[in-house]
Design a protein around this motif. Structure first.
Motif, PDB file in Angstrom:
ATOM      1  N   GLY A 133       0.786  -1.223   0.000  1.00 32.58           N
ATOM      2  CA  GLY A 133       0.000   0.000   0.000  1.00 32.58           C
ATOM      3  C   GLY A 133       0.817   1.272   0.000  1.00 32.58           C
ATOM      4  O   GLY A 133       0.281   2.352   0.219  1.00 32.58           O
ATOM      5  N   VAL A 136       1.284   2.701  -5.975  1.00 31.64           N
ATOM      6  CA  VAL A 136       0.092   2.937  -6.779  1.00 31.64           C
ATOM      7  C   VAL A 136      -1.026   1.970  -6.394  1.00 31.64           C
ATOM      8  O   VAL A 136      -0.785   0.908  -5.843  1.00 31.64           O
ATOM      9  CB  VAL A 136       0.394   2.782  -8.282  1.00 31.64           C
ATOM     10  CG1 VAL A 136       1.423   3.806  -8.721  1.00 31.64           C
ATOM     11  CG2 VAL A 136       0.862   1.387  -8.613  1.00 31.64           C
ATOM     12  N   VAL A 137      -2.240   2.377  -6.687  1.00 31.28           N
ATOM     13  CA  VAL A 137      -3.403   1.514  -6.458  1.00 31.28           C
ATOM     14  C   VAL A 137      -3.376   0.419  -7.518  1.00 31.28           C
ATOM     15  O   VAL A 137      -3.271   0.709  -8.712  1.00 31.28           O
ATOM     16  CB  VAL A 137      -4.719   2.328  -6.548  1.00 31.28           C
ATOM     17  CG1 VAL A 137      -5.921   1.415  -6.432  1.00 31.28           C
ATOM     18  CG2 VAL A 137      -4.744   3.408  -5.484  1.00 31.28           C
ATOM     19  N   PRO A 138      -3.441  -0.858  -7.088  1.00 35.57           N
ATOM     20  CA  PRO A 138      -3.415  -1.950  -8.074  1.00 35.57           C
ATOM     21  C   PRO A 138      -4.548  -1.811  -9.092  1.00 35.57           C
ATOM     22  O   PRO A 138      -5.666  -1.414  -8.751  1.00 35.57           O
ATOM     23  CB  PRO A 138      -3.611  -3.197  -7.215  1.00 35.57           C
ATOM     24  CG  PRO A 138      -3.138  -2.800  -5.857  1.00 35.57           C
ATOM     25  CD  PRO A 138      -3.502  -1.350  -5.718  1.00 35.57           C
ATOM     26  N   ALA A 139      -4.248  -2.176 -10.332  1.00 36.18           N
ATOM     27  CA  ALA A 139      -5.222  -2.047 -11.419  1.00 36.18           C
ATOM     28  C   ALA A 139      -6.312  -3.112 -11.356  1.00 36.18           C
ATOM     29  O   ALA A 139      -7.402  -2.898 -11.863  1.00 36.18           O
ATOM     30  CB  ALA A 139      -4.506  -2.131 -12.761  1.00 36.18           C
ATOM     31  N   HIS A 140      -6.015  -4.235 -10.719  1.00 35.05           N
ATOM     32  CA  HIS A 140      -6.968  -5.347 -10.702  1.00 35.05           C
ATOM     33  C   HIS A 140      -7.619  -5.507  -9.330  1.00 35.05           C
ATOM     34  O   HIS A 140      -7.010  -5.228  -8.302  1.00 35.05           O
ATOM     35  CB  HIS A 140      -6.272  -6.647 -11.098  1.00 35.05           C
ATOM     36  CG  HIS A 140      -5.676  -6.578 -12.471  1.00 35.05           C
ATOM     37  ND1 HIS A 140      -6.424  -6.663 -13.612  1.00 35.05           N
ATOM     38  CD2 HIS A 140      -4.395  -6.386 -12.866  1.00 35.05           C
ATOM     39  CE1 HIS A 140      -5.639  -6.549 -14.657  1.00 35.05           C
ATOM     40  NE2 HIS A 140      -4.399  -6.373 -14.232  1.00 35.05           N
ATOM     41  N   ARG A 141      -8.847  -5.989  -9.351  1.00 36.86           N
ATOM     42  CA  ARG A 141      -9.612  -6.196  -8.112  1.00 36.86           C
ATOM     43  C   ARG A 141      -8.850  -7.078  -7.133  1.00 36.86           C
ATOM     44  O   ARG A 141      -8.782  -6.790  -5.946  1.00 36.86           O
ATOM     45  CB  ARG A 141     -10.969  -6.824  -8.430  1.00 36.86           C
ATOM     46  CG  ARG A 141     -11.808  -7.096  -7.191  1.00 36.86           C
ATOM     47  CD  ARG A 141     -13.123  -7.808  -7.545  1.00 36.86           C
ATOM     48  NE  ARG A 141     -13.968  -7.928  -6.393  1.00 36.86           N
ATOM     49  CZ  ARG A 141     -13.964  -8.981  -5.567  1.00 36.86           C
ATOM     50  NH1 ARG A 141     -13.146  -9.976  -5.777  1.00 36.86           N
ATOM     51  NH2 ARG A 141     -14.788  -9.011  -4.539  1.00 36.86           N
ATOM     52  N   ARG A 144      -6.181  -5.112  -5.325  1.00 36.34           N
ATOM     53  CA  ARG A 144      -6.741  -4.192  -4.316  1.00 36.34           C
ATOM     54  C   ARG A 144      -7.256  -4.967  -3.115  1.00 36.34           C
ATOM     55  O   ARG A 144      -7.057  -4.559  -1.964  1.00 36.34           O
ATOM     56  CB  ARG A 144      -7.845  -3.336  -4.931  1.00 36.34           C
ATOM     57  CG  ARG A 144      -7.339  -2.334  -5.968  1.00 36.34           C
ATOM     58  CD  ARG A 144      -8.429  -1.393  -6.445  1.00 36.34           C
ATOM     59  NE  ARG A 144      -9.563  -2.062  -7.062  1.00 36.34           N
ATOM     60  CZ  ARG A 144      -9.641  -2.395  -8.345  1.00 36.34           C
ATOM     61  NH1 ARG A 144      -8.625  -2.135  -9.155  1.00 36.34           N
ATOM     62  NH2 ARG A 144     -10.717  -2.982  -8.835  1.00 36.34           N
ATOM     63  N   ARG A 147      -4.245  -6.160  -1.095  1.00 34.30           N
ATOM     64  CA  ARG A 147      -3.631  -5.026  -0.393  1.00 34.30           C
ATOM     65  C   ARG A 147      -4.434  -4.647   0.839  1.00 34.30           C
ATOM     66  O   ARG A 147      -3.895  -4.486   1.935  1.00 34.30           O
ATOM     67  CB  ARG A 147      -3.538  -3.826  -1.350  1.00 34.30           C
ATOM     68  CG  ARG A 147      -3.014  -2.556  -0.687  1.00 34.30           C
ATOM     69  CD  ARG A 147      -3.458  -1.305  -1.395  1.00 34.30           C
ATOM     70  NE  ARG A 147      -4.911  -1.249  -1.478  1.00 34.30           N
ATOM     71  CZ  ARG A 147      -5.576  -0.444  -2.307  1.00 34.30           C
ATOM     72  NH1 ARG A 147      -4.921   0.336  -3.128  1.00 34.30           N
ATOM     73  NH2 ARG A 147      -6.887  -0.427  -2.313  1.00 34.30           N
ATOM     74  N   ASP A 148      -5.738  -4.512   0.676  1.00 34.03           N
ATOM     75  CA  ASP A 148      -6.589  -4.096   1.790  1.00 34.03           C
ATOM     76  C   ASP A 148      -6.612  -5.132   2.906  1.00 34.03           C
ATOM     77  O   ASP A 148      -6.514  -4.786   4.085  1.00 34.03           O
ATOM     78  CB  ASP A 148      -8.011  -3.824   1.303  1.00 34.03           C
ATOM     79  CG  ASP A 148      -8.098  -2.625   0.369  1.00 34.03           C
ATOM     80  OD1 ASP A 148      -7.099  -1.873   0.246  1.00 34.03           O
ATOM     81  OD2 ASP A 148      -9.164  -2.447  -0.243  1.00 34.03           O
TER      82      ASP A 148
END
Length: 175
Positions: A133, A136-141, A144, A147-148
């Motif tokens: 985290g 960059v925000v990951p491009a794929h669900r 994300r 990461r969360d």
């Protein structure tokens, strides 16, 4: 003693975690990596071989996704390496990558709670995790979601530990 060792990939986390327990008479090394029934990954096999080669011969390796039970059943110090692979394997085994976020979160939280409860023991436990985290925000669900959930895992485990060590470029910062 409960210590969470976090940092980026290849930062020296595992080496530092092993160093924290090097004087112990016996250590249970919990490796929650890929399921042994999956197709072998040659890169992963090389990484495992390097880790095994570093560890003292008197350490016992337990390869399992059931980290909570492995910690509870160990008679002495435990090293878990790593919570990122544990999280991936947990989501894989429960087939949750495409499930609704609240369902995935609820089921993963149940597993995190089990791991945190297992930390209540008399022997040392050192856990390794990846810090995510910071970019960059990951491009794929799935990126994300991972990461969360790893961020939540790290927060809850850190709250149950006396110390958190951040490893960057082989250097350790005790938080």
């Amino acid at each position: 003693m409960r210590v969470l060792v976090t940092g980026g990939v290849r930062s020296g986390k595992s080496h530092h975690a092993e160093h924290l327990l090097e004087g112990e008479a016996s250590v249970t090394y919990v490796a929650p990596g890929p399921d042994e029934t999956e197709e072998p990954d040659p890169d992963w096999a090389l990484r495992l071989a390097a880790h095994r080669g570093r560890r003292p011969a008197h350490w016992t390796t337990v390869e399992t996704a059931d980290v909570a039970t492995a910690i509870q059943q160990s008679a002495g110090p435990v090293l878990v390496d790593c919570l990122g692979t544990w999280l991936t394997r947990t989501i894989d085994q429960q087939g949750l990558w495409e499930a609704p976020v609240d369902e995935v979160t609820e089921r993963v939280r149940e597993e995190i709670t089990r791991v945190v409860a297992a930390l209540e023991r008399d022997h040392p436990v050192v856990l390794v995790t990846n810090e995510v985290g910071l970019g960059v925000v990951p491009a794929h669900r799935s990126g994300r979601l991972f990461r969360d959930l790893l961020g939540e895992t790290n927060r809850q485990v850190a709250a149950a530990c006396e110390q958190v060590h951040l490893v960057i470029a082989g250097r350790v910062l005790v938080l």
